[in-house]
Design a protein around this motif. Structure first.
Motif, PDB file in Angstrom:
ATOM      1  N   GLY A 196       0.818  -1.205   0.000  1.00  0.00           N
ATOM      2  CA  GLY A 196       0.000   0.000   0.000  1.00  0.00           C
ATOM      3  C   GLY A 196       0.854   1.259   0.000  1.00  0.00           C
ATOM      4  N   ILE A 199       2.091   1.688  -3.518  1.00  0.00           N
ATOM      5  CA  ILE A 199       1.043   2.189  -4.404  1.00  0.00           C
ATOM      6  C   ILE A 199       0.789   3.670  -4.159  1.00  0.00           C
ATOM      7  CG2 ILE A 199      -1.405   1.994  -5.012  1.00  0.00           C
ATOM      8  CD1 ILE A 199      -1.206  -1.001  -4.511  1.00  0.00           C
ATOM      9  N   ASP A 200       0.826   4.095  -2.901  1.00  0.00           N
ATOM     10  CA  ASP A 200       0.678   5.531  -2.603  1.00  0.00           C
ATOM     11  C   ASP A 200       1.667   6.352  -3.428  1.00  0.00           C
ATOM     12  OD1 ASP A 200      -1.288   5.013  -0.733  1.00  0.00           O
ATOM     13  OD2 ASP A 200       0.061   5.161   0.994  1.00  0.00           O
ATOM     14  N   GLU A 203       0.985   6.181  -7.335  1.00  0.00           N
ATOM     15  CA  GLU A 203      -0.154   6.999  -7.746  1.00  0.00           C
ATOM     16  C   GLU A 203       0.232   8.466  -7.960  1.00  0.00           C
ATOM     17  OE1 GLU A 203      -4.000   4.635  -5.851  1.00  0.00           O
ATOM     18  OE2 GLU A 203      -3.025   6.216  -4.667  1.00  0.00           O
ATOM     19  N   ARG A 211      -2.900   3.340 -10.643  1.00  0.00           N
ATOM     20  CA  ARG A 211      -4.215   2.742 -10.368  1.00  0.00           C
ATOM     21  C   ARG A 211      -4.350   1.362 -10.993  1.00  0.00           C
ATOM     22  NH1 ARG A 211      -7.618   7.299 -13.074  1.00  0.00           N
ATOM     23  NH2 ARG A 211      -5.934   6.863 -14.564  1.00  0.00           N
ATOM     24  N   GLU A 232      -4.713  -5.196   0.718  1.00  0.00           N
ATOM     25  CA  GLU A 232      -4.697  -3.919  -0.006  1.00  0.00           C
ATOM     26  C   GLU A 232      -5.625  -4.029  -1.223  1.00  0.00           C
ATOM     27  OE1 GLU A 232      -4.964  -0.857  -1.385  1.00  0.00           O
ATOM     28  OE2 GLU A 232      -3.393  -0.505   0.116  1.00  0.00           O
ATOM     29  N   ARG A 234      -6.461  -2.041  -3.498  1.00  0.00           N
ATOM     30  CA  ARG A 234      -6.070  -1.374  -4.748  1.00  0.00           C
ATOM     31  C   ARG A 234      -5.269  -2.286  -5.674  1.00  0.00           C
ATOM     32  NH1 ARG A 234      -3.242   3.934  -2.502  1.00  0.00           N
ATOM     33  NH2 ARG A 234      -2.589   2.397  -0.939  1.00  0.00           N
ATOM     34  N   LYS A 236      -4.748  -4.921  -8.268  1.00  0.00           N
ATOM     35  CA  LYS A 236      -5.689  -5.361  -9.297  1.00  0.00           C
ATOM     36  C   LYS A 236      -5.499  -6.811  -9.725  1.00  0.00           C
ATOM     37  CE  LYS A 236      -7.864  -1.424  -9.813  1.00  0.00           C
ATOM     38  NZ  LYS A 236      -7.180  -0.589  -8.804  1.00  0.00           N
TER      39      LYS A 236
END
Length: 361
Positions: A196, A199-200, A203, A211, A232, A234, A236
């Protein structure tokens, strides 16, 4: 002096891995014939690495950029294999580790596509990684690739290439307890928070699509990847290549060297502390939270993690799941890298581009 059985055990487990990740078979043949004692392992691998580093430096002096990059990459992987499983000699380990980093970064700008070193602050430490983007791509999806217990992000270079050729950016990451991050952050179980954090940061970048992030892991990293997907939302898509389902049950069955590497990477001093860390590393009660597409890959001949661990994950996950077993595959299927690399890269590219896993793998 009789040959140390530890040397034979390591070569028997990992010879396909060495070749698949960049060790020249002729050099490997020479090392097999030369290394008799485990205490000589790091030194002799490092001497072979140094030879390739000198060849790379000679090429660099002559402005032969591609030759130099190839040589530095080869030297980096040799230094890495000098230190892998060598946690009992921390001074030798650290020298080989620093040499690996030096050589990999010497190659970074010249490889195609180039390597960008990135770092993610995390709980007072940092998690370094290597970001690579396919040429010509404006905002490609990202595959975050995680190494195993005794691996590191530098070892993932060849696997990264497979994803890049299919239009994905790659982030090879040393998370807690892995590679250079292990020096300041121990092994932990909350990989949803770890990925996470990554990913923060992704992004916020204009050159990748933060995303559209998938997570990929090999060996123990193939436990971390589904743990991340479970924690998490987000993420995919997720790929687990030969990972355990329930680490505290499997750990005592592994070779003693693997158990010692886990202790060191956990920053544990006692058996009780090892067990406390290991207890965090299970998908029991967590796999049900995996709702993104999931690909599980196993080798039927895996001598370290039995395919039954993958079967448990396939049954427990809540999202669309594919479970692929190659009967002839060894641990991580390194002996058939021409099968697992295209499969995993094709699957992830289709999953991230179409928002769902392909119907058939």
């Amino acid at each position: 002096m009789a040959r140390d059985p530890q040397v034979d055990l390591i070569f028997s487990h990992f010879t396909p891995r060495y070749v698949a990740t960049g060790v020249d078979p002729n050099d490997l043949h020479r090392l097999v014939a030369t290394i008799d004692q485990w205490t000589d392992w790091c030194r002799l691998w490092s001497e072979e690495a140094h030879r390739h580093e000198m060849l790379a430096l000679e090429a660099a002096e002559k402005k032969r950029t591609a030759t130099a990059a190839e040589g530095f990459l080869r030297a980096a992987i040799y230094y890495h294999y000098g230190k892998h499983m060598f946690a009992g000699a921390p001074d030798e380990y650290r020298v080989a580790h620093e040499s690996m980093l030096r050589c990999y970064m010497a190659a970074a700008a010249a490889v195609d596509p180039p390597v960008e070193r990135v770092e993610f602050p995390f709980e007072g430490g940092r998690m370094p990684g290597y970001l690579r983007r396919p040429r010509g791509a404006k905002r490609p999806p990202v595959a975050v690739i995680l190494p195993g217990l005794d691996a590191c992000k530098e070892e993932l270079h060849a696997w990264s290439n497979a994803f890049l050729k299919r239009g994905l950016a790659t982030l090879t990451l040393d998370g807690p307890g892995q590679g250079e991050t292990a020096f300041w952050l121990p092994i932990r179980g909350d990989w949803g928070r770890v990925v996470g954090t990554v990913i923060d940061a992704l992004e916020q970048r204009p050159d990748v699509d933060g995303r559209a992030v998938g997570v990929v892991g090999q060996s123990l990293g193939a436990l971390y990847a589904p743990l991340a997907a479970a924690g998490e939302p987000r993420i995919k898509a997720c790929i687990a290549n030969c990972g355990p389902f329930d680490w505290p049950v499997l750990l005592p069955k592994l070779p003693k060297l693997s158990q010692e590497v886990f202790r060191v990477r956990s920053h544990a001093r006692t058996v009780a502390e090892v067990q406390e860390v290991a207890a965090q590393l299970t998908l029991a009660g967590k796999a049900e939270n995996i709702r993104c597409p999931l690909l599980i890959v196993f080798g039927g001949g895996d001598r370290l993690v039995p395919p039954a661990e993958g079967e448990r994950l396939a049954r427990a996950a809540s999202g669309p799941t594919e479970f692929v077993v190659y009967p002839e595959g060894n641990h991580v299927c390194f002996n058939i890298s021409y099968k697992f690399r295209p499969l995993t890269a094709d699957w992830m590219a289709e999953a991230l581009r179409h928002g769902a896993a392909p119907a058939n793998c």
